[in-house]
Design an enzyme around this catalytic site. Structure first.
Site, PDB file in Angstrom:
ATOM      1  CG  ASP A   1      29.774 -58.174 -14.123  1.00 12.16           C
ATOM      2  OD1 ASP A   1      29.816 -59.171 -14.875  1.00 12.16           O
ATOM      3  OD2 ASP A   1      29.333 -57.066 -14.497  1.00 12.16           O
TER       4      ASP A   1
ATOM      5  CD  GLU B   1      33.899 -63.021 -17.685  1.00  7.88           C
ATOM      6  OE1 GLU B   1      34.425 -61.907 -17.487  1.00  7.88           O
ATOM      7  OE2 GLU B   1      32.786 -63.341 -17.301  1.00  7.88           O
TER       8      GLU B   1
ATOM      9  CG  ASP C   1      26.591 -58.134 -20.657  1.00 11.35           C
ATOM     10  OD1 ASP C   1      26.022 -58.301 -19.557  1.00 11.35           O
ATOM     11  OD2 ASP C   1      27.691 -57.559 -20.769  1.00 11.35           O
TER      12      ASP C   1
END
Ligand SMILES: *[C@@H]1O[C@H](CO)[C@@H](O)[C@H](O)[C@H]1NC(C)=O
Ligand SMILES: *[C@@H]1O[C@H](CO)[C@@H](O)[C@H](O)[C@H]1NC(C)=O
Ligand SMILES: *[C@@H]1O[C@H](CO)[C@@H](O)[C@H](O)[C@H]1NC(C)=O
Ligand SMILES: *[C@@H]1O[C@H](CO)[C@@H](O)[C@H](O)[C@H]1NC(C)=O
Ligand SMILES: *[C@@H]1O[C@H](CO)[C@@H](O)[C@H](O)[C@H]1NC(C)=O
Ligand SMILES: *[C@@H]1O[C@H](CO)[C@@H](O)[C@H](O)[C@H]1NC(C)=O
Ligand SMILES: *[C@@H]1O[C@H](CO)[C@@H](O)[C@H](O)[C@H]1NC(C)=O
Length: 891
Positions: free
Chosen positions: A445, A448, A564
């Protein structure tokens, strides 16, 4: 410096290879409003007319030196027919190399002529022509002469359509589009306006940790690829292989790329079917990773499963509720102070935790844990950090020290997964942790890469700030170089934020000097590559990993989820589009957080969401820490919907698994937009909120509140409801279907044979059950046929290949001639299926209007039970080994 006014050379290139059908139309010659390059000369011709290298120059006057920088004086242009279904166009600075996507991430043929096949055996499908003043190129489908891409400004001087611009930090190139083109792709972003790209929009490609619930801005992934479907239904794909930030603006008749670095490296894939485009595209960027069988089952996660007792009880509750559950997950909760590869001994005592995972395994279930890239530096005894420091594998600040950011564990450093030494370090960490707790998959996760701070030279004052602080408490300096603030501003976060906003500073360096400015969009994929290697090495089984950030080609390494989202009907609708977009980017193993990540939602919403999410390849419920528990079984109606929808998914697992094989071998998305199977039906081009599983099963979910019906588009033909086998005959029209709260409409199209097994609470159990073949024939047809196939192996062999004793591949064909029907199988390597003892016990033939008088199996009268009702013929108790060829017939 006028050389040629027309690309005689390119015409020769095509003519020699083709003999006929050459597109020799002159492209319009226009005077640019500003700038542009001139074609100077051919530098090199590749053998067999397979390409050429040319020099482009800026006209002496007016040479542009504007706010975006100075035009690069001389460019190399290369056009190369890499093979019959791939044309590459490359443009870069002639004087010096520029940043390109590393070969280690997406291997591709060298640009030089040496990489070409010396004796091409097929004529190319695509050709290239160019204009000289200004320079522009066009890509043409040779057989029809149709122009697919044309960078020369139109003669009518469309506003904003300039000829090629090439500066250090600003590259602009446009293409003309005919009206009536339908474009798809250019992600990743949540789309408020459906699947098809909309004129007037600009798509920002810059990997960003933004909640997916916010539509129409840059999001986690970077997919600079689109599929263009033209009138008549032929499709082609265009990839700009460039990892720098970019914006792509779509106007009615043009598409403009504005890229802030790197090179122009275009690949054109001619299709002409959308599936062929995917095949051609994934041949380059990487075939999607084979997924383990269990990964196609249902997954349960939430942030906030605080201890092992809670996690155990959730697994138990699924069983009690009779809802399938294959895989249990833990978010960051299990860790000690949010540190990777640690556990909190109080809440997750190792012995008990391990006992729980062993129990899952004994029940044929699996377990996945979350890991973030940020490596905490606040604790002296944290060995993972220290070992990384010794290996010197962290991203570096511009002063050469490890770059410090802040994420959940407080101050962190970030592994540089482009550094070849990072993978062995990471693998070792995975190994050490796996030795303690034998998890089955990893969720990577925040890659980025996410940072709660912005800037460089960050200083931590030594105070450990408690759990859950997402505001920056490091003291960082602003980074204001031309990398952080290039002359062309991307619409980052939708608000023109600096590129380094809430990520690593753009001046941060990778091991070989590469700046974050160039490599930012590759972070997630580089972590995925390392993690896939690590998991494969450690488990010696087919790996499962889930990554939030992706780049084109990431599908070759990882699964993906849409991020999300929120418990609203809008988000449910968005998820359908993003899942199809991910498949078209070459990342087919994808799903959304079922029932929404943020907010609680309602029983009705969750019920509708599982009716959709069950049919996505990756089917996982997940929820944020602040929510109360909202597992499916906590809602009475959702429980029923989950039993039904997941019940069907589990029966369809052999079909999904075969789609997984097709994805892995040909790049076909498992979930497809309708136009993939019906490209000649223009009405399918605008369908955003229905989807196909493979080519044959159509899901038409409810995505609005209080609905009891759904309006669904059905391409022409006969469709059968997968639950009750009722029939819908469509002329190619939108039909209103009943959809009470517990019903999702799932239909199979005529012409398909669908391999199914029986439902169960785990895929491990479902795999042991007998097969049913559902044969869908058109209604009222005297002459018809259907086909299908199934790939069978143990579900976690590292290589997913058809291979003796390891796997079996069985194809089925059915034919109906008046009242005489046959169903035959063809088996490749039956040994594996025979060893497993799988049988086809039941055959359901839909579209048979009268009861047969006799049924034969392998030429002998059958003892099978025969049932006929309306249009359905059902033969049961067949007991046919699936690993042996058989012939069934009826009259
Ligand atoms: C371009 O313009 C800038 C700013 O006016 C100037 O500093 C630079 O020297 C110019 N470069 C060239 C090559 O003319
Ligand atoms: C096209 O070329 C690439 C690179 O050389 C190769 O991997 C691929 O198999 C080729 N495809 C076909 C259809 O020949
Ligand atoms: C586990 O967590 C739950 C929910 O937070 C709590 O009610 C329970 O007391 C905890 N149990 C243990 C053994 O820590
Ligand atoms: C360090 O930073 C934290 C977070 O901003 C702050 O609460 C704390 O007072 C600071 N400590 C010192 C010693 O400055
Ligand atoms: C829930 O199910 C009941 C029947 O058990 C039905 O009457 C009701 O309308 C459903 N509610 C929703 C919100 O779908
Ligand atoms: C659905 O029905 C509920 C209860 O009647 C109502 O409050 C809500 O506004 C309706 N929603 C929509 C979108 O119609
Ligand atoms: C169907 O089978 C019967 C019996 O074998 C045969 O006489 C007849 O010609 C067949 N019909 C067709 C359309 O093939």
């Amino acid at each position: 410096m006028k050389t040629m006014t027309m690309a005689m050379w390119a015409i020769l290139l095509l003519a020699t290879l083709l003999g006929s059908g050459v597109d020799a139309r002159r492209l319009p010659h226009v005077v640019p409003s500003v700038g542009g390059y001139q074609f100077h000369s051919v530098v090199k011709e590749y053998p067999n007319q397979q390409g050429f290298e040319a020099k482009l120059v800026v006209p002496a006057s007016p040479s542009r030196n504007d706010t975006l920088g100075r035009d690069i004086a001389s460019l190399t242009f290369i056009a190369k027919i890499e093979n019959s279904t791939r044309l590459r166009v490359y443009i870069s600075d002639a004087a010096q190399p520029r940043w390109e996507v590393p070969q280690s991430m997406i291997p591709r043929p060298a640009l030089s002529a040496e990489s070409l096949d010396s004796t091409p055996d097929q004529s190319p499908v695509l050709g290239l022509t160019y204009t000289t003043e200004p320079f522009g190129f066009a890509v043409t489908r040779i057989a029809t002469g149709e122009v697919l891409f044309n960078s020369t400004p139109p003669s009518d001087g469309t506003e904003g359509f300039d000829p090629l611009v090439f500066k250090d930090q600003y590259i602009e190139v446009s293409t003309q589009l005919p009206s009536g083109a339908s474009l798809y792709g250019l992600g990743e972003s949540t789309r408020s306006d459906g699947l098809k790209l909309k004129p007037g929009r600009t798509y920002t490609l810059w990997t960003t940790d933004i909640a997916a619930l916010i539509p129409d801005i840059d999001l986690y992934g970077d997919w600079p690829f689109y599929i263009d479907v033209r009138e008549g239904g032929s499709a082609h794909g265009v990839l700009l292989l460039n990892s720098n930030g970019m914006e792509v603006s779509y106007k009615e008749n043009s598409l403009t790329y504005r890229v802030i670095g790197g090179v122009l490296d275009f690949y054109f894939f001619p299709g002409p079917s959308p599936l062929e485009v995917m095949d051609q595209y994934t041949q380059l960027v990487g075939r999607p990773a084979a997924q383990p069988y269990w990964a196609l089952g249902f997954h349960q996660c939430r942030w906030g499963y605080r201890n092992v007792t809670v996690v155990k009880s959730v697994v138990e509750n699924f069983r009690k509720a009779g809802i399938p559950l294959d895989t249990m997950w833990n978010d960051i909760d299990y860790s000690d102070k949010f540190l990777d590869f640690t556990h909190d001994e109080e809440r997750f005592p190792l012995k008990e935790w391990r006992g729980f995972v062993d129990e899952l395994h004994a029940n044929g279930q699996h377990y996945v844990i979350l890991v973030d890239p940020g490596i905490g530096i606040a604790y002296d005894d944290y060995q993972t950090y220290k070992r990384g420091l010794e290996q010197d594998i962290y991203l570096k600040d511009d002063d050469g020290t490890p770059y410090m950011g802040q994420v959940w564990p407080g101050p962190v450093v970030y592994p540089d997964f482009l550094n070849p030494n990072a993978t062995p370090w990471w693998t070792n960490e995975v190994q050490l942790f796996h030795d303690q707790l034998p998890f089955d998959g990893m969720w990577i996760d925040m890659n980025e890469v996410s940072n709660f701070c912005t800037g460089k030279h960050c200083i931590w004052n030594g105070t450990i700030v408690p759990d859950g602080i997402t505001t920056c408490y490091l003291q960082c300096e602003e980074s204001n170089t031309n990398l952080d603030e290039p002359p062309f501003k991307l619409n980052h976060f939708g608000t023109n934020e600096k590129l380094g906003h809430l990520t690593a500073a753009m001046t941060v360096k990778h091991w070989d000097g590469t700046t974050e400015y160039d490599a930012h969009n590759l972070y997630g994929m580089s972590e995925a590559i390392a993690t896939k290697k690590a998991l494969t090495e450690v488990r010696q089984k087919r790996p499962f990993l889930l990554s939030r950030s992706t780049f084109v080609g990431a599908g070759a390494h990882t699964a993906h989820w849409t991020g999300d989202n929120k418990a609203t009907y809008e988000d449910l609708a968005y998820s359908i589009v993003t899942v199809m977009n991910s498949g078209m980017a070459g990342i087919p193993m994808v799903g959304a957080d079922i029932c929404g990540f943020y907010d609680m939602g309602t029983d009705e919403l969750c019920s509708r969401w599982i009716q959709t999410g069950a049919f996505h390849p990756f089917s996982r419920a997940h929820s944020v820490r602040d929510n109360d528990n909202k597992e499916l079984y906590l809602f009475p109606n959702t429980t029923v919907s989950a039993q039904k929808a997941l019940g069907m998914k589990y029966q369809l697992l052999p079909y999904y698994y075969t789609l997984n094989y097709d994805a892995h071998t040909k790049g076909y998305p498992m979930i497809r937009p309708l136009f993939f199977a019906f490209p000649n039906d223009p009405k399918t081009l605008d369908v955003s909120y229905q989807f196909l599983i493979g080519n044959h099963i159509l899901v038409s979910p409810v995505i609005t509140a209080n609905a009891t019906t759904v309006d669904a588009y059905f391409p022409k033909g006969t469709w059968y409801n997968m639950f009750d086998h009722s029939q819908v005959v469509s002329k190619g029209e939108t039909l209103t279907l009943q959809a009470p709260w517990d019903v999702v409409n799932v239909h199979v199209h005529e012409g398909a044979i669908i391999p199914m097994q029986e439902g169960a609470l785990t895929s491990t159990e479902a795999r042991k059950t007998p097969f049913t073949l559902v044969v869908a024939l058109p209604s009222n047809s005297l002459l018809s046929s259907a086909s299908g196939d199934v790939f069978l192996d143990n579900g976690e062999e590292i290589d997913m290949v058809v291979k003796a004793y390891q796997s079996s591949y069985v194809s089925f064909k059915a034919a109906l001639n008046d009242k005489n029907g046959t169903l035959t199988s063809h088996v490749e390597h039956g040994e594996y299926a025979l060893k497993e003892g799988w049988i086809v016990d039941k055959v359901v033939v839909l579209g048979v209007d009268s009861a047969p008088s006799v049924v034969y199996v392998n030429g002998k009268p059958s003892l099978a039970k025969v049932m006929h009702k309306e249009h359905k013929l059902e033969l049961s108790g067949l007991g046919l080994p699936i690993g042996e060829e058989f012939e069934l017939s009826w009259k």
